[in-house]
Design a protein around this motif. Structure first.
Motif, PDB file in Angstrom:
ATOM      1  N   VAL A   1      12.165  -6.035 -13.785  1.00 38.20           N
ATOM      2  CA  VAL A   1      13.609  -6.449 -12.953  1.00 38.20           C
ATOM      3  C   VAL A   1      14.139  -5.468 -12.470  1.00 38.20           C
ATOM      4  N   ALA A   2      14.385  -4.316 -13.239  1.00 37.79           N
ATOM      5  CA  ALA A   2      15.021  -3.260 -12.550  1.00 37.79           C
ATOM      6  C   ALA A   2      14.057  -2.676 -11.267  1.00 37.79           C
ATOM      7  N   ALA A   3      12.755  -2.783 -11.397  1.00 39.27           N
ATOM      8  CA  ALA A   3      11.995  -2.081 -10.324  1.00 39.27           C
ATOM      9  C   ALA A   3      12.104  -3.276  -9.112  1.00 39.27           C
ATOM     10  N   GLY A   4      12.174  -4.572  -9.501  1.00 45.92           N
ATOM     11  CA  GLY A   4      12.297  -5.385  -8.479  1.00 45.92           C
ATOM     12  C   GLY A   4      13.624  -5.173  -7.898  1.00 45.92           C
ATOM     13  N   LEU A   5      14.672  -4.987  -8.351  1.00 43.08           N
ATOM     14  CA  LEU A   5      16.120  -4.889  -7.802  1.00 43.08           C
ATOM     15  C   LEU A   5      15.900  -3.671  -6.913  1.00 43.08           C
ATOM     16  N   GLY A   6      15.534  -2.729  -7.392  1.00 44.20           N
ATOM     17  CA  GLY A   6      15.470  -1.197  -6.758  1.00 44.20           C
ATOM     18  C   GLY A   6      14.827  -1.673  -5.676  1.00 44.20           C
ATOM     19  N   LEU A   7      13.512  -2.339  -5.502  1.00 45.59           N
ATOM     20  CA  LEU A   7      12.873  -2.473  -4.203  1.00 45.59           C
ATOM     21  C   LEU A   7      13.586  -3.161  -3.044  1.00 45.59           C
TER      22      LEU A   7
ATOM     23  N   ILE B   1      14.515 -10.695   4.551  1.00 48.44           N
ATOM     24  CA  ILE B   1      14.404 -11.450   3.234  1.00 48.44           C
ATOM     25  C   ILE B   1      12.762 -11.477   3.078  1.00 48.44           C
ATOM     26  N   TYR B   2      11.997 -11.778   4.174  1.00 45.09           N
ATOM     27  CA  TYR B   2      10.560 -11.954   4.188  1.00 45.09           C
ATOM     28  C   TYR B   2       9.944 -10.857   3.792  1.00 45.09           C
ATOM     29  N   HIS B   3      10.533  -9.660   4.285  1.00 48.72           N
ATOM     30  CA  HIS B   3       9.770  -8.166   3.851  1.00 48.72           C
ATOM     31  C   HIS B   3       9.948  -7.920   2.417  1.00 48.72           C
ATOM     32  N   ALA B   4      11.189  -8.200   2.102  1.00 51.27           N
ATOM     33  CA  ALA B   4      11.594  -7.955   0.606  1.00 51.27           C
ATOM     34  C   ALA B   4      10.783  -8.817  -0.358  1.00 51.27           C
ATOM     35  N   LEU B   5      10.567  -9.971  -0.066  1.00 52.82           N
ATOM     36  CA  LEU B   5       9.683 -10.896  -0.920  1.00 52.82           C
ATOM     37  C   LEU B   5       8.062 -10.088  -0.665  1.00 52.82           C
ATOM     38  N   ALA B   6       7.755  -9.860   0.364  1.00 47.97           N
ATOM     39  CA  ALA B   6       6.517  -9.160   0.380  1.00 47.97           C
ATOM     40  C   ALA B   6       6.211  -8.004  -0.414  1.00 47.97           C
ATOM     41  N   THR B   7       7.286  -7.426  -0.424  1.00 45.96           N
ATOM     42  CA  THR B   7       7.263  -5.952  -1.106  1.00 45.96           C
ATOM     43  C   THR B   7       7.527  -6.167  -2.585  1.00 45.96           C
ATOM     44  N   LEU B   8       7.827  -7.442  -3.134  1.00 50.67           N
ATOM     45  CA  LEU B   8       8.076  -7.908  -4.647  1.00 50.67           C
ATOM     46  C   LEU B   8       6.642  -8.424  -5.071  1.00 50.67           C
ATOM     47  N   VAL B   9       6.117  -9.232  -4.015  1.00 51.58           N
ATOM     48  CA  VAL B   9       4.772  -9.614  -4.239  1.00 51.58           C
ATOM     49  C   VAL B   9       3.822  -8.713  -4.384  1.00 51.58           C
TER      50      VAL B   9
ATOM     51  N   SER C   1      -0.797  -0.178 -14.139  1.00 49.35           N
ATOM     52  CA  SER C   1       0.083   1.092 -14.411  1.00 49.35           C
ATOM     53  C   SER C   1       1.629   0.890 -13.809  1.00 49.35           C
ATOM     54  N   TYR C   2       2.685   0.812 -14.278  1.00 44.46           N
ATOM     55  CA  TYR C   2       3.819   0.929 -13.898  1.00 44.46           C
ATOM     56  C   TYR C   2       4.346   1.549 -12.820  1.00 44.46           C
ATOM     57  N   GLY C   3       4.152   2.747 -13.042  1.00 40.80           N
ATOM     58  CA  GLY C   3       4.570   3.982 -11.967  1.00 40.80           C
ATOM     59  C   GLY C   3       3.980   3.917 -10.544  1.00 40.80           C
ATOM     60  N   PRO C   4       2.344   3.835 -10.918  1.00 40.77           N
ATOM     61  CA  PRO C   4       1.731   3.627  -9.703  1.00 40.77           C
ATOM     62  C   PRO C   4       2.162   2.354  -8.695  1.00 40.77           C
ATOM     63  N   ALA C   5       2.374   1.498  -9.503  1.00 41.22           N
ATOM     64  CA  ALA C   5       2.572   0.083  -8.803  1.00 41.22           C
ATOM     65  C   ALA C   5       3.886   0.074  -8.179  1.00 41.22           C
ATOM     66  N   LEU C   6       4.984   0.515  -8.781  1.00 38.98           N
ATOM     67  CA  LEU C   6       6.144   0.723  -8.265  1.00 38.98           C
ATOM     68  C   LEU C   6       6.076   1.801  -6.998  1.00 38.98           C
ATOM     69  N   PHE C   7       5.307   2.929  -7.144  1.00 34.70           N
ATOM     70  CA  PHE C   7       5.324   4.051  -5.806  1.00 34.70           C
ATOM     71  C   PHE C   7       4.598   3.058  -4.812  1.00 34.70           C
ATOM     72  N   ALA C   8       3.684   2.214  -4.924  1.00 29.70           N
ATOM     73  CA  ALA C   8       2.906   1.602  -3.850  1.00 29.70           C
ATOM     74  C   ALA C   8       3.836   0.576  -3.163  1.00 29.70           C
ATOM     75  N   ALA C   9       4.490  -0.161  -3.896  1.00 29.68           N
ATOM     76  CA  ALA C   9       5.492  -0.906  -3.510  1.00 29.68           C
ATOM     77  C   ALA C   9       6.658  -0.528  -2.647  1.00 29.68           C
TER      78      ALA C   9
END
Length: 208
Positions: A11-17, A96-104, A115-123
């Motif tokens: 959730v924190a990662a999603g909000l941060g993105l 909004i569309y770009h944010a949704l694509a980032t979350l997906v 892995s959490y860290g690399p996935a967050l970095f990629a997004a």
């Protein structure tokens, strides 16, 4: 984030993105229409159609421009929401569309990388990469936003299909995959590469 639960971290990662997208591209909300926006949106009567006529887009070339009915439908939605041609609403939709694509993409990276860290970095890299800036801040660039968003949704559901063992779940995942692929193609024709991407993802899944 060490004290957060796994769910809390996501959730924190999603909000941060989402915040990252807003900080980097939020200034575009004050932009007006430029270049192809005038032909594609401002002076295009199709954009003003009521949403009840959306199915007519399937056989309409949208005022002489490229046949991309999904993109045109999104413009019709913006027009309906704004009650007219309001540049700020069209730009907000792009964000909004770009944010949704980032979350997906984050969700897909979690499953493929594992892995959490690399996935967050990629997004995060996807969210702010300068190669995507034109698509986000340029209303006419929405073709790329929508095509990318639906392609990512399709790939995520394809991964779920590969993961699933129950036939019901596999059926739902396959339906979502096919629907998302069609919508991606309806936004921009370069989504025709989706089957190749799905095949590559299948190879990754098998090797994992």
């Amino acid at each position: 984030m060490g004290g957060l639960s796994l769910y809390g971290r996501h959730v924190a990662a999603g909000l941060g993105l989402v915040v990252l997208v807003a900080v980097v591209y939020g200034g575009s909300l004050g932009h007006t229409f430029v270049f192809d926006d005038w032909q594609l949106v401002v002076n295009n009567a199709v954009v003003t159609w009521p949403l009840s006529e959306a199915l007519d887009l399937i056989e309409h070339r949208s005022g002489g421009v490229s046949y991309r009915p999904v993109r045109m439908l999104s413009y019709m939605v913006d027009h309906a929401v704004a009650g007219g041609i309001d540049a700020s609403v069209f730009h907000a939709s792009n964000l909004i569309y770009h944010a949704l694509a980032t979350l997906v993409l984050y969700a897909l990276a979690l499953r493929t990388i594992g892995s959490y860290g690399p996935a967050l970095f990629a997004a995060a890299l996807f969210a702010v990469h300068p190669l995507g800036s034109e698509a986000v801040v340029y209303v006419s660039g929405r073709r790329d936003l929508l095509s990318g968003l639906f392609a990512l949704v399709g790939l995520l559901s394809w991964w779920a299909f590969c993961d699933a063992t129950a036939w019901a779940r596999r059926g739902v995942a396959l339906f979502v995959t096919l629907l998302a692929a069609v919508l991606a193609l309806g936004a921009k024709e370069n989504a025709a590469v989706f089957p190749a991407l799905a095949l590559l993802l299948f190879v990754v899944h098998v090797r994992r």
